[in-house]
Design a protein around this motif. Structure first.
Motif, PDB file in Angstrom:
ATOM      1  N   THR A   1      40.355  43.974  34.233  1.00 14.84           N
ATOM      2  CA  THR A   1      40.920  43.270  35.376  1.00 14.84           C
ATOM      3  C   THR A   1      41.566  41.954  34.932  1.00 14.84           C
ATOM      4  O   THR A   1      41.401  41.505  33.788  1.00 14.84           O
ATOM      5  N   ASN A   2      42.294  41.344  35.878  1.00 12.78           N
ATOM      6  CA  ASN A   2      42.873  40.033  35.596  1.00 12.78           C
ATOM      7  C   ASN A   2      41.781  39.006  35.314  1.00 12.78           C
ATOM      8  O   ASN A   2      41.983  38.072  34.532  1.00 12.78           O
ATOM      9  N   SER A   3      40.629  39.188  35.937  1.00 10.65           N
ATOM     10  CA  SER A   3      39.511  38.271  35.684  1.00 10.65           C
ATOM     11  C   SER A   3      39.055  38.348  34.233  1.00 10.65           C
ATOM     12  O   SER A   3      38.678  37.322  33.632  1.00 10.65           O
ATOM     13  N   ASP A   4      39.092  39.554  33.658  1.00 10.64           N
ATOM     14  CA  ASP A   4      38.715  39.707  32.253  1.00 10.64           C
ATOM     15  C   ASP A   4      39.667  38.928  31.350  1.00 10.64           C
ATOM     16  O   ASP A   4      39.243  38.287  30.377  1.00 10.64           O
ATOM     17  N   VAL A   5      40.958  38.989  31.666  1.00 10.51           N
ATOM     18  CA  VAL A   5      41.950  38.249  30.879  1.00 10.51           C
ATOM     19  C   VAL A   5      41.724  36.750  31.035  1.00 10.51           C
ATOM     20  O   VAL A   5      41.824  35.985  30.060  1.00 10.51           O
TER      21      VAL A   5
END
Length: 302
Positions: free
Chosen positions: A269-273
């Motif tokens: 997810t974008n949160s992981d990035v």
């Protein structure tokens, strides 16, 4: 006044060595992107492993004598084994699969290969006890305790952890490959920083000497060179972060959509990035700062 001077010197230095600055930015960006990709693979592997461990199970196959004589698992030794498994620490559910159910499941598995399905003998299939764990950490202990219980009719055991290990060995290989490329590129980025610092110091050697003669400290004259490298690395870090967002949208989300859909791999997810991003910024600044400092101490004596 001093801050304005340092700021202008940094900008002049970046413009003066524009081609080398661009090369350093791009190399740093690719280095950090590969490193960030490795971190994303680690996050994917950790989350995917949790998915698998929540679903992983083991099957204790009963020998043919027990499978035939006790089709409903209501007598010893099958019933005894079932009770002991249900009472074992960490076990969530124990499901009995009769010989008939096992035969029908085998036929379904080979539905696309009728010649193989026809060879399956109903009398040779084995009943089994399927065990799912509520505590994945107890998986090995339960397996070790009951795998060799021949006295309770256990003939063999299916351990799905082997499949999980093979899947994650692929992810481990991808992570190690990304880190290996990142190390090689990091060396290239360090060499570019060394060359940039040396060239910048050489082109400004006269003004640096004059500043030293009028009382400027060595740290004050060398700070612009240090900041030049760190600014270039910071730009490279932001490019790397942008590249990871692009890779997520164009590669991970598209190429792995089928695996995401059937819940084999955890979605990136974008949160992981965003979790990875601060490490890339910090890594880029440290790479440039340490390399620049060592270069200035070793090669620049003014």
């Amino acid at each position: 006044m001093r801050a304005n001077f340092i700021f202008s010197e940094v900008l002049n230095g970046l413009r003066r060595n524009v081609t080398m600055t661009i090369a350093m930015i791009l190399t740093t960006a690719i280095t950090l992107a590969m490193f960030g990709g490795g971190l994303l693979v680690i996050q994917m592997a950790d989350k995917s492993q949790k998915i698998f461990l929540d679903r992983v199970e083991m099957q204790f196959f009963m020998n043919l004598d027990v499978s035939k004589s006790d089709p409903d698992c209501t007598k010893a030794p099958c019933a005894t084994l079932r009770t002991e498994l249900e009472n074992a620490q960490g076990v969530a559910t124990v499901t009995y699969i009769s010989q008939k159910e096992s035969y029908e499941a085998s036929k379904e598995v080979f539905a696309d290969s009728p010649e193989i399905a026809e060879m399956i003998d109903p009398s040779s299939t084995q009943a089994a006890l399927r065990v799912r764990m509520k505590d994945p950490d107890r998986f090995g202990a339960v397996l070790d305790e009951f795998a060799d219980r021949k006295d309770l009719g256990v003939d063999s055991v299916l351990d799905q952890r082997d499949l999980v290990k093979r899947i994650f060995s692929v992810l481990d290989g991808a992570r190690n490959g990304a880190f290996a490329v990142a190390v090689v590129l990091a060396v290239a980025a360090m060499l570019l920083i060394v060359n940039m610092i040396q060239i910048a110091a050489f082109t400004r050697r006269t003004e640096v000497s004059i500043m030293r003669l009028v009382g400027a400290t060595r740290w004050y004259t060398q700070l612009p060179f240090l900041l030049e490298a760190m600014v270039a690395a910071l730009v490279g870090a932001f490019l790397a972060i942008g590249g990871l967002f692009g890779a997520k949208a164009l590669f991970f989300d598209r190429a792995l959509e089928d695996l995401y859909g059937i819940n084999i791999l955890a979605r990136i997810t974008n949160s992981d990035v965003l979790v990875v991003a601060p490490w890339l910024i910090l890594g880029g600044i440290m790479l440039a700062g340490i390399t620049s400092y060592v270069t200035l101490r070793v090669y620049v004596r003014e």
